[in-house]
Scaffold this motif. Structure first.
Motif, PDB file in Angstrom:
ATOM      1  N   TYR A   1       0.834  -1.209   0.000  1.00 27.02           N
ATOM      2  CA  TYR A   1       0.000   0.000   0.000  1.00 27.02           C
ATOM      3  C   TYR A   1       0.866   1.256   0.000  1.00 27.02           C
ATOM      4  O   TYR A   1       0.559   2.241  -0.683  1.00 27.02           O
ATOM      5  N   SER A   2       1.961   1.225   0.787  1.00 25.66           N
ATOM      6  CA  SER A   2       2.878   2.368   0.805  1.00 25.66           C
ATOM      7  C   SER A   2       3.591   2.530  -0.519  1.00 25.66           C
ATOM      8  O   SER A   2       3.942   3.656  -0.912  1.00 25.66           O
ATOM      9  N   MET A   3       3.818   1.402  -1.240  1.00 24.22           N
ATOM     10  CA  MET A   3       4.489   1.468  -2.541  1.00 24.22           C
ATOM     11  C   MET A   3       3.530   1.827  -3.674  1.00 24.22           C
ATOM     12  O   MET A   3       3.960   2.003  -4.810  1.00 24.22           O
ATOM     13  N   GLY A   4       2.233   1.926  -3.380  1.00 23.10           N
ATOM     14  CA  GLY A   4       1.262   2.291  -4.415  1.00 23.10           C
ATOM     15  C   GLY A   4       0.624   1.117  -5.114  1.00 23.10           C
ATOM     16  O   GLY A   4      -0.195   1.329  -6.016  1.00 23.10           O
ATOM     17  N   ASN A   5       0.948  -0.124  -4.727  1.00 15.08           N
ATOM     18  CA  ASN A   5       0.332  -1.308  -5.332  1.00 15.08           C
ATOM     19  C   ASN A   5      -0.955  -1.644  -4.577  1.00 15.08           C
ATOM     20  O   ASN A   5      -0.985  -2.524  -3.720  1.00 15.08           O
TER      21      ASN A   5
END
Length: 930
Positions: free
Chosen positions: A190-194
């Motif tokens: 989630y932090s990586m945008g996935n």
């Protein structure tokens, strides 16, 4: 003392399991992560799936099915594995003894405990369970896994996501059924945008720790934000509601999602679940009633509202009463509307007047019950308000009066909306036009429909209604203007033209206008393509959608191969098409649903295997044969056979084609219509066949019209006119008709006492110069009807023709018999001109010219009069009209059946051959002048 220690250990372990989410019933269904399925590959595959929650549903379904099968096997083993006396000795045994006696695995231990206690055998010892739980606790508290999980959390906190992912993936491989690493993986992605991959990891964590309600809520919210299927959000909210039944917000969110996807029944059930825990929630009560109303369950909706009013009257308000009154009005229960409102007046409006909306509903109910004066008093308050503010209530009153056919009152209330801008729309104009039509004001209705078409040019119903009104007012040109396609073929008008100009109702009404105006060319230009398209569509549907009545043998063999009863059929013999037993053939013919079910189950197994990352290998044939061939159904145009007016236009089309001598095209349309298996067509088929019969007679084309005349003969097998038509069509056809001889033989065998088919058989032999065969048929007809002059004529002529053959030995006797039948014909015909001529022609043919001269002179001496031929069109079958018969009547010429000129010509030949040239010339001058 030992038992006390064991109990302490047990309580400690159970507490730890509940703390980790392992002590609930949800965790009884273990997901196959680890050796069977790699969870990381599962997540990667799930990112491409639009609905990943369905994979978890499939896992749960398979786990439940496996659990049921395992329990059934254990029960059977416990019942049949040991003798009865040995089973009785097991009542005081421990679980270890039972497991050792029945050879039960550790994985089946929980099921055995549940079965044992459910059977009433009492509680059992838990030493085996303690060992199992100790091993689980030891595995969970592995210091290596704990250390790596802490390092991964530290890397996540430091935003070093790559190292965190490496450690977490390693932890997942070591402990695939541990929820914490999946949760952390979701946070990292989630932090990586996935976002989608994060949702999938959260799904894994939530299934391994199902009591975490906040996690289920988060997944549902993210699924909606990412635009995933609403089914996944519903799935997560249902799991959250199951984990925490007291959470009202989850139920509200779930019910609203059901409402968005139009699952009104499930939404109503969810709102009722809210009322179960919070019975005074008025909003949930109203929403449940609305959802029941949307699903058509009016009784259930009224039951919910009545329960709220009766059990919690202080918490309810007038909005509940208003909604209940609307439901009663939808159900036409006007007495209940009045009683409901009066009861609410006493509770909520003591000493005050009713709100305007309830007063109007009460007035409408009184109007339906016939209390017009009371209804007028209730609705009088609307005149004191601004129309813009009470426009909806005014519309309700006007609609109610229109439904009661009180059109004058309805017009008064509709007139109150003239100044309201937002009410001036198509809906209001249609209602006003209905009132004007009921009041015989066609001009006002036409003006309203013109406004509708101006606002919405592609409104088909408005165009049809307007054109119909103009036709009633004899304004044909104006009606044609609103039905004809637009002259402008630009891109802006293409969509509208396809929307309304190609509609079947518009086309048929346009054809009606052209026919009324006698524009037959335009009429045929409109109707012929339309009817061809309609008939071809119907024929295509009934041939491909219904399928053949009898299944081919190859399909039966394929089905029988899949049935359990046909296991004995070897594949080696399938290629030689063996004869199936009758019982297997019968089962195979009825096995369509069973095979469809097997196909669906096979597809589920294939999807489950692919979800686990395994290769799918089917034990069946590699070539998949579809059980039912799917053919897309063509969208049909309006059924012309359901409407009498449309069928009349079809008949008019065929008649106009016939008057223009386009017989082939008319017969093609009729034959296509006869091939259509429409239910409403069976009663109209006689009309089609009668019309086709007459056109066939005129067209002299039996290739296209043979079916019509054949059906006519089948309907009236003893009608001479019907057989005359039949044989006239067959003889006048330019080509050979293969069905003719087979049909004739069938009719002759079916009706042995029917003379016309026998005579036609004789004529067929005469045409191919076989007098012996013809004589056989004619004599058979003579036995049935010896006093018929035509039969005697045919027998006599056949005998004379037979006597002229070279192989006949008793020629003189044959000639004498022939003339005996001819003289009998002459006698039965009462010495008519025709019989004299035929007798003279027979004597002339065999060389008895002296006797032939005598009968020719009788023909010439016959008094002159008209002999019109028999009108074979006079028959109850013919319904064509006067257009074709008029041409037939015009063709009748005075003296057309007078045989004196033919007799004079034959007589002059005899005179000329005998040398009497002057006498021959005189005969020609007297009778053969033009």
């Amino acid at each position: 003392m030992e038992s006390d220690d064991d109990g302490d250990v047990q309580e400690e372990e159970e507490g730890e399991e509940e703390e980790d989410g392992q002590g609930t019933g949800e965790n009884e269904l273990q997901f196959p992560f680890g050796a069977e399925i790699d969870p990381l590959a599962f997540v990667e595959k799930g990112t491409d799936c639009s609905q990943p929650y369905q994979q978890f549903e499939r896992f749960e379904y398979e786990a439940l099915a496996a659990q049921k099968r395992r329990r059934a096997a254990l029960l059977e083993k416990c019942q049949t594995g040991e003798p009865k006396d040995q089973q009785q000795q097991l009542f005081g045994a421990t679980i270890d003894d039972i497991r050792a006696a029945a050879s039960i695995k550790d994985s089946d231990l929980a099921d055995l405990e549940e079965l044992w206690e459910a059977s009433g055998f009492g509680t059992i010892s838990h030493r085996g369970r303690k060992r199992k739980r100790k091993s689980k606790r030891a595995f969970r508290k592995n210091p290596e896994i704990t250390r790596k999980l802490g390092e991964a959390n530290l890397f996540y906190a430091m935003s070093d996501y790559e190292k965190a992912l490496q450690l977490l993936e390693e932890i997942v491989r070591l402990a695939p059924n541990m929820p914490d690493p999946y949760h952390t993986l979701g946070l990292v992605h989630y932090s990586m945008g996935n976002r989608k991959k994060a949702i999938n990891f959260y799904m894994l964590a939530a299934h391994l720790k199902p009591t975490d309600v906040s996690l289920w809520k988060r997944i549902a919210a993210w699924s909606l934000e990412e635009g995933l299927s609403s089914g996944q959000a519903i799935y997560c909210l249902k799991r959250a509601m199951k984990s925490d039944p007291e959470d009202i917000l989850v139920k509200w969110e779930l019910a609203s999602l059901y409402s968005e996807i139009k699952e009104f029944t499930k939404a109503a059930e969810t709102y009722e679940a809210i009322l179960t825990t919070h019975p005074v929630d008025v909003e949930a009560c109203k929403m449940a009633a609305k959802m029941h109303q949307q699903s058509g369950r009016i009784d259930e909706a009224t039951k919910v509202l009545k329960k709220m009013l009766h059990e919690h009257p202080t918490e309810a308000d007038l909005t509940v009463v208003n909604l209940l009154a609307e439901l009663y009005m939808d159900n036409k229960a006007f007495s209940s509307v009045i009683s409901c409102i009066e009861e609410a007046r006493n509770i909520y409006c003591a000493g005050q007047g009713l709100p305007l909306d309830l007063a109007v509903k009460s007035g409408i109910a009184h109007a339906h019950l016939g209390n017009k004066s009371i209804a007028k008093d209730y609705c009088e308050a609307l005149h004191k308000e601004q129309p813009e503010e009470v426009a909806e209530l005014i519309m309700q009153v006007a609609d109610a009066y229109r439904e009661m056919e009180e059109y004058q009152c309805a017009m008064q209330y509709y007139a109150m909306l003239d100044g309201v801008t937002f009410c001036q729309n198509k809906s209001l104009w249609i209602k006003l036009s209905a009132c004007h039509l009921a009041l015989r004001d066609h001009a006002a209705a036409v003006g309203l429909y013109k406004k509708i078409i101006q606002e919405s040019p592609s409104d088909i119903d408005a165009r049809i209604k307007l054109a119909s009104l103009l036709l009633e007012m004899d304004k044909l040109d104006e009606a044609l203007l609103y039905l004809s396609p637009p002259q402008d073929k630009s891109q802006d008008n293409v969509g509208d033209e396809q929307l309304w100009c190609s509609n079947g109702k518009v086309i048929l009404l346009l054809a009606k206008v052209h026919y009324t105006m006698a524009n037959h060319d335009l009429f045929l230009e409109v109707t012929i393509p339309f009817f061809h398209e309609v008939l071809e569509t119907e024929i295509f549907n009934q041939q491909h959608v219904r399928g053949p009545r009898r299944l081919p043998k190859s399909v039966l063999l394929a089905r029988a191969k899949w049935l359990e009863d046909a296991d004995g059929l070897r594949d080696a013999f399938i290629r030689y098409s063996p004869a199936l037993p009758s019982n297997i053939r019968s089962k195979a013919a009825r096995a369509r649903r069973a095979l469809q079910r097997r196909e669906s189950e096979k597809e589920e197994r294939r999807a489950a295997a692919l979800a686990r990352g395994l290769e799918w290998n089917s034990d069946e044939d590699e070539v998949e044969r579809p059980l039912v061939e799917f053919v897309p159904k063509v969208h049909g145009l309006p059924g012309m056979f359901e409407d009498e007016e449309h069928f009349d236009i079809f008949m008019q089309t065929c008649k106009v084609l016939a008057t223009r001598k386009c017989y082939g095209e008319a017969l093609e349309l009729i034959n296509k219509a006869l091939r259509v298996g429409h239910p409403t067509l069976f009663s109209r088929r006689p009309q089609l066949r009668d019309l086709g019969t007459e056109i066939t007679i005129k067209a002299k084309d039996a290739k296209r019209g043979f079916d019509c005349v054949r059906h006519m003969v089948q309907q009236q097998p003893y009608s001479l006119n019907a057989w005359n038509w039949y044989y006239q069509v067959v003889c006048s056809s330019e080509g050979r008709i293969p069905k003719h001889h087979k049909f004739l033989l069938t009719m002759r065998n079916k009706y042995p006492d029917c003379i016309p088919p026998i005579m036609i058989y004789g004529h067929q032999f005469s045409l191919i110069s076989q007098p012996q065969g013809a004589l056989r048929e004619y004599l058979q007809a003579h036995k049935l009807q010896p006093e018929d002059p035509f039969i005697n004529l045919c027998v006599g002529v056949s005998l004379i023709n037979l006597s002229l053959g070279a192989r006949l030995t008793n020629r003189n006797q044959c000639v004498m018999q022939g003339f005996a039948f001819l003289h009998k014909y002459h006698e039965l015909s009462e010495n008519s001109q025709e019989s004299n001529y035929n007798l003279a022609r027979a004597y002339h043919h065999v060389g008895f010219v002296t006797i032939a001269v005598h009968y020719y002179e009788k023909v010439l001496a016959h008094p002159e009069k008209d002999y019109p031929r028999t009108n074979t069109l006079e028959d109850p079958f013919v319904t064509f009209g006067d257009s074709l018969q008029s041409s037939e009547a015009d063709g009748i010429v005075k003296g057309m059946c007078d045989l004196r000129r033919e007799a004079a010509f034959n007589l002059h030949l005899i005179y000329k051959k005998s040398g009497a040239i002057d006498l021959a010339r005189q005969v020609l001058q007297d009778f053969c002048n033009v």
